[in-house]
Design an enzyme around this catalytic site. Structure first.
Site, mmCIF file in Angstrom:
data_model
loop_
_atom_site.group_PDB
_atom_site.id
_atom_site.type_symbol
_atom_site.label_atom_id
_atom_site.label_comp_id
_atom_site.label_asym_id
_atom_site.label_seq_id
_atom_site.Cartn_x
_atom_site.Cartn_y
_atom_site.Cartn_z
ATOM 1 N N ASP A 133 0.843 -1.188 0.000
ATOM 2 C CA ASP A 133 0.000 0.000 0.000
ATOM 3 C C ASP A 133 0.885 1.247 0.000
ATOM 4 O O ASP A 133 1.765 1.390 0.859
ATOM 5 C CB ASP A 133 -0.910 -0.010 1.232
ATOM 6 C CG ASP A 133 -2.160 0.828 1.011
ATOM 7 O OD1 ASP A 133 -2.530 1.063 -0.153
ATOM 8 O OD2 ASP A 133 -2.765 1.246 2.006
ATOM 9 N N TYR A 135 1.050 5.680 -0.533
ATOM 10 C CA TYR A 135 0.534 6.821 0.240
ATOM 11 C C TYR A 135 0.638 8.055 -0.654
ATOM 12 O O TYR A 135 1.057 9.108 -0.222
ATOM 13 C CB TYR A 135 1.437 6.956 1.481
ATOM 14 C CG TYR A 135 0.949 7.778 2.631
ATOM 15 C CD1 TYR A 135 -0.284 7.531 3.245
ATOM 16 C CD2 TYR A 135 1.754 8.788 3.172
ATOM 17 C CE1 TYR A 135 -0.689 8.259 4.343
ATOM 18 C CE2 TYR A 135 1.349 9.516 4.271
ATOM 19 C CZ TYR A 135 0.126 9.241 4.851
ATOM 20 O OH TYR A 135 -0.280 9.960 5.961
ATOM 21 N N HIS A 140 -4.683 13.551 1.141
ATOM 22 C CA HIS A 140 -4.907 12.630 2.259
ATOM 23 C C HIS A 140 -3.741 12.704 3.248
ATOM 24 O O HIS A 140 -3.942 12.802 4.456
ATOM 25 C CB HIS A 140 -5.066 11.201 1.726
ATOM 26 C CG HIS A 140 -5.107 10.142 2.789
ATOM 27 N ND1 HIS A 140 -6.200 9.949 3.616
ATOM 28 C CD2 HIS A 140 -4.182 9.220 3.172
ATOM 29 C CE1 HIS A 140 -5.956 8.955 4.444
ATOM 30 N NE2 HIS A 140 -4.745 8.493 4.210
ATOM 31 N N GLU A 205 -11.100 3.389 3.135
ATOM 32 C CA GLU A 205 -10.130 4.205 2.395
ATOM 33 C C GLU A 205 -10.349 3.967 0.908
ATOM 34 O O GLU A 205 -10.343 2.827 0.438
ATOM 35 C CB GLU A 205 -8.684 3.868 2.790
ATOM 36 C CG GLU A 205 -8.350 4.331 4.198
ATOM 37 C CD GLU A 205 -6.845 4.408 4.474
ATOM 38 O OE1 GLU A 205 -6.076 3.680 3.814
ATOM 39 O OE2 GLU A 205 -6.452 5.193 5.368
ATOM 40 N N GLU A 207 -9.198 3.843 -2.656
ATOM 41 C CA GLU A 207 -7.897 3.698 -3.313
ATOM 42 C C GLU A 207 -8.038 3.131 -4.717
ATOM 43 O O GLU A 207 -8.957 2.375 -5.012
ATOM 44 C CB GLU A 207 -6.987 2.755 -2.505
ATOM 45 C CG GLU A 207 -6.783 3.190 -1.066
ATOM 46 C CD GLU A 207 -5.560 2.556 -0.422
ATOM 47 O OE1 GLU A 207 -4.741 1.949 -1.142
ATOM 48 O OE2 GLU A 207 -5.433 2.678 0.809
ATOM 49 N N GLN A 246 -5.044 1.826 14.997
ATOM 50 C CA GLN A 246 -3.909 2.399 14.265
ATOM 51 C C GLN A 246 -3.155 3.437 15.102
ATOM 52 O O GLN A 246 -1.922 3.431 15.167
ATOM 53 C CB GLN A 246 -4.425 3.048 12.976
ATOM 54 C CG GLN A 246 -3.346 3.526 12.022
ATOM 55 C CD GLN A 246 -3.922 4.071 10.706
ATOM 56 O OE1 GLN A 246 -5.128 4.005 10.474
ATOM 57 N NE2 GLN A 246 -3.065 4.599 9.867
ATOM 58 N N SER A 263 -9.121 -6.094 3.186
ATOM 59 C CA SER A 263 -8.989 -5.071 2.147
ATOM 60 C C SER A 263 -9.805 -5.575 0.955
ATOM 61 O O SER A 263 -9.527 -6.645 0.419
ATOM 62 C CB SER A 263 -7.523 -4.871 1.730
ATOM 63 O OG SER A 263 -6.715 -4.601 2.853
ATOM 64 N N THR A 366 -5.025 6.369 0.068
ATOM 65 C CA THR A 366 -6.300 7.074 -0.042
ATOM 66 C C THR A 366 -6.162 8.283 -0.958
ATOM 67 O O THR A 366 -5.255 9.097 -0.785
ATOM 68 C CB THR A 366 -6.767 7.528 1.345
ATOM 69 O OG1 THR A 366 -6.730 6.400 2.203
ATOM 70 C CG2 THR A 366 -8.177 8.085 1.293
#
Lengths: 433, 433
Positions: A133, A135, A140, A205, A207, A246, A263, A366
């Site tokens: 993943d 970023y 975001h 999220e 994506e 988190q 996910s 995201t």
């Protein structure tokens, strides 16, 4: 690419919001009681690739590619790379065109060849060796950064490094799979010792998912100019997140249980060829932003490395279902909000010698836009849970409640060209154990 | 377990430092030009499980387990769980005992059954679905914490949460695989913009690896009292790390390229049964440390959930090779330095519903002891590269040089019981591309 719009003899494909003949995404489906196999979405139908092969509809490279794509998973097809994928697309465009000479043969095959999508189950398109993943949604990153580090929202590495981390491949699940609210450790505000129980801050999220094609050997790297040859296609991805878990666990090694419970992935693999008309120059970096290091910079990638794909999040709650309300849009964003291109993600991921393999999956991170109605998580849209959203049902939401269904959609629009879409990525929240 | 030491008719097993008859680890080997298959280490030999099955040496549950373990990977064997594994061990103990009634049969099979380990290639024991690296070595966490955060070495979550993160499964490699120095982005001291090039701070990490047996479904969890039923065995793991890449990339989502270029694994899977005599009570938490939350606490696990395994790091440089010097010990540590037990790691990993699968691999994180001669990375032993080590060859090291070979070893010792070992986990550094 042809500029001339095709029509298909499959009526439902013409003006279909997701799957006109210009799209032709691949996926894995099963008829009731049968094994999963590869197919192509066309309108509200799925073209069965094995049935088409059996009927002798493919020859040459297209037949090789169709055979690879007809199996239980698309990994072997992804491994073929662009040439096989393009050969299959060209053959499919001819077969499904309104003027196709083989139309009568195909119509005669009936549901052996074209099966209604609603009668099938859809499956994960490939075995995912590793899931990463990223970023790359800078809005975001800024929004989240403000919540966790008000003085220092964007860390100094952000504009130099396509930040990413390894996710969990075992809990990638196909759209429609129920998502159980996770239990976990949290440190409630004002407490000094942690508590255990169901997450109270469950979030989605929004994506873009990226399926990898041909890989690289361990110890080798993929140059940015070659990166596009290693991309097999795209999907939607909901990286469900337990924000309270988190916040407590993520230092110093990053998210772990907050993300690894599920996910969700949309079933159809949208090819680079289908997205070609929607490519754009990578948006200019804001004045003063640093130039990327040379291993991340390629003229062709800067000229056409971005995609103009609308991304939408919708919510359907139990109360909305009871009141007969449709899913409510929570956000409309766009893949142009990516600070790094997909090619930059591939080049960075492999630059130290990390082995990528066909069927690996990347998430973009995201993808929020700059405006409040374009943010891809509740953490952002409710300002960390401080400003609840009011829904059409009269309910309020800070984070997700049990029974809430999150629906992601993606569409590409361009004047004079049919709209193509990704289909949906759905998931409904089940109560914690 | 029997308290009575066995001897084997395989002479090299008796007094073997790693593989006496009390050990019987499983692994995947291949003879030159042949396909990989499952075997058992006994002294300096490998017992070929398929050959033993063909000769009718196993019956009942042991035959079922031997068949699963004879394949190209041990995943199916791991999935059988403890009962199959124990049945196979009992059968092997009888077959290999000095008084075995089938000794003549087995001797007659010669190298079809027992093949010298030195003539074989060893392979990764299983397909790793997901690899997770923990951080349970508290002395390491304190040492590293001091370097990155002098005022705040151990974060507030450390003593509550078995911290872990997802690693890269595609670059797990078998002992002996050369490890190429990665290129990457770093921010050299005093600079404001990053540079790109070969890592200048390449390091090893001394870890215990844990192979997972039977898994759990997505959305379910494994209770701590059941966790031991989900462990298939143990190995050594070198989690190679590029410290300069790590320092620049790791905020806010954790290590990525700094770790994903290679992680070396020792070939033999040491079973829980072989380690049973070396189990110990989990060391008492220091006065004032919090009690774990109840999902992490189990009386039986606290009473015997730790292992007393000596862990050793050795270095062999080009100059040492030229001078005829043996590998030099850099550290001697022990698995008793784990702040969390393996059962606590399993319970924590799955508590939110993350699916674990047979063949998943956990790393413990670097297992340093409290003393300077017991630290499991150069980052620690050189105080972040500020205090070079002087080697027997007269060389100095802050971090690894090209040509350096890192060797990990593990041994279990107990009065009145034969020593058992893990074999070696080796890797030699190749120059960057």
């Amino acid at each position: 690419m042809t500029a001339q719009p095709y029509k298909s003899w499959v009526d439902s494909a013409n003006d279909h919001p997701d799957f006109p003949i210009q799209n032709l995404p691949l996926g894995i489906f099963s008829r009731p009681g049968q094994k999963p196999r590869g197919g192509v979405a066309i309108g509200d139908q799925i073209l069965d690739l094995q049935a088409a092969l059996d009927a002798g509809l493919f020859v040459g490279d297209a037949a090789v590619a169709a055979e690879a794509a007809s199996r239980e998973q698309l990994n072997d097809f992804f491994a073929l790379g662009a040439s096989g994928r393009k050969a299959l697309r060209t053959a499919l465009l001819h077969l499904l065109d309104e003027h196709s000479e083989q139309q009568a043969t195909m119509r005669a095959l009936g549901e052996a060849l074209l099966v209604p999508m609603t009668s099938c189950e859809l499956h994960l398109p490939a075995h995912v060796g590793d899931y990463t993943d990223f970023y790359v949604g800078i809005h975001h990153a800024q929004n989240i950064g403000k919540l966790f580090r008000p003085d220092n929202p964007l860390l100094p590495n952000y504009k130099h490094v396509p930040i990413g981390y390894h996710g969990r491949s075992s809990t990638l699940c196909i759209s429609g799979t129920p998502v159980r609210r996770p239990n976990g450790q949290t440190l409630p505000a004002g407490q000094e010792t942690p508590s255990f129980g169901p997450s109270k801050r469950l979030d989605y999220e929004l994506e873009l998912g990226i399926w990898l094609g041909p890989g690289n050997n361990m110890g080798e790297s993929i140059a940015i100019g070659e990166a596009s040859n290693h991309i097999a296609g795209f999907c939607l991805l909901n990286d469900w997140s337990a924000r309270d878990v988190q916040a407590w666990e993520y230092q110093p090694l990053g998210p772990f249980l907050a993300k690894n419970f599920a996910s969700s992935v949309s079933p159809w693999v949208i090819t680079p060829e289908a997205l070609e008309p929607f490519r754009k120059p990578q948006p200019a970096r804001p004045e003063g932003d640093p130039q990327p290091l040379s291993y991340l910079l390629d003229d062709a990638d800067q000229a056409a490395g971005a995609f103009d794909i609308e991304l939408e999040v919708l919510l359907l709650t139990e109360a909305m279902r009871e009141q007969g309300l449709p899913p409510q849009r929570l956000a409309l964003s766009n893949t142009l909000n990516m600070y790094w291109t997909v090619a930059q993600m591939v080049a960075h991921h492999s630059v130290g010698g990390c082995k990528l393999q066909p069927g690996d999956l990347f998430g973009s991170g995201t993808l929020s836009g700059p405006d409040p109605d374009a943010v891809g998580s509740l953490l952002e849209s409710t300002n960390g849970g401080k400003q609840p959203l009011t829904l059409a049902s009269g309910e309020q939401r800070t984070f997700l409640e049990d029974g809430d269904e999150v629906i992601l959609r993606a569409r590409c629009r361009r004047d004079g060209y049919p709209t193509i879409g990704f289909g949906e990525c759905r998931g409904k929240v089940q109560p914690a154990h």
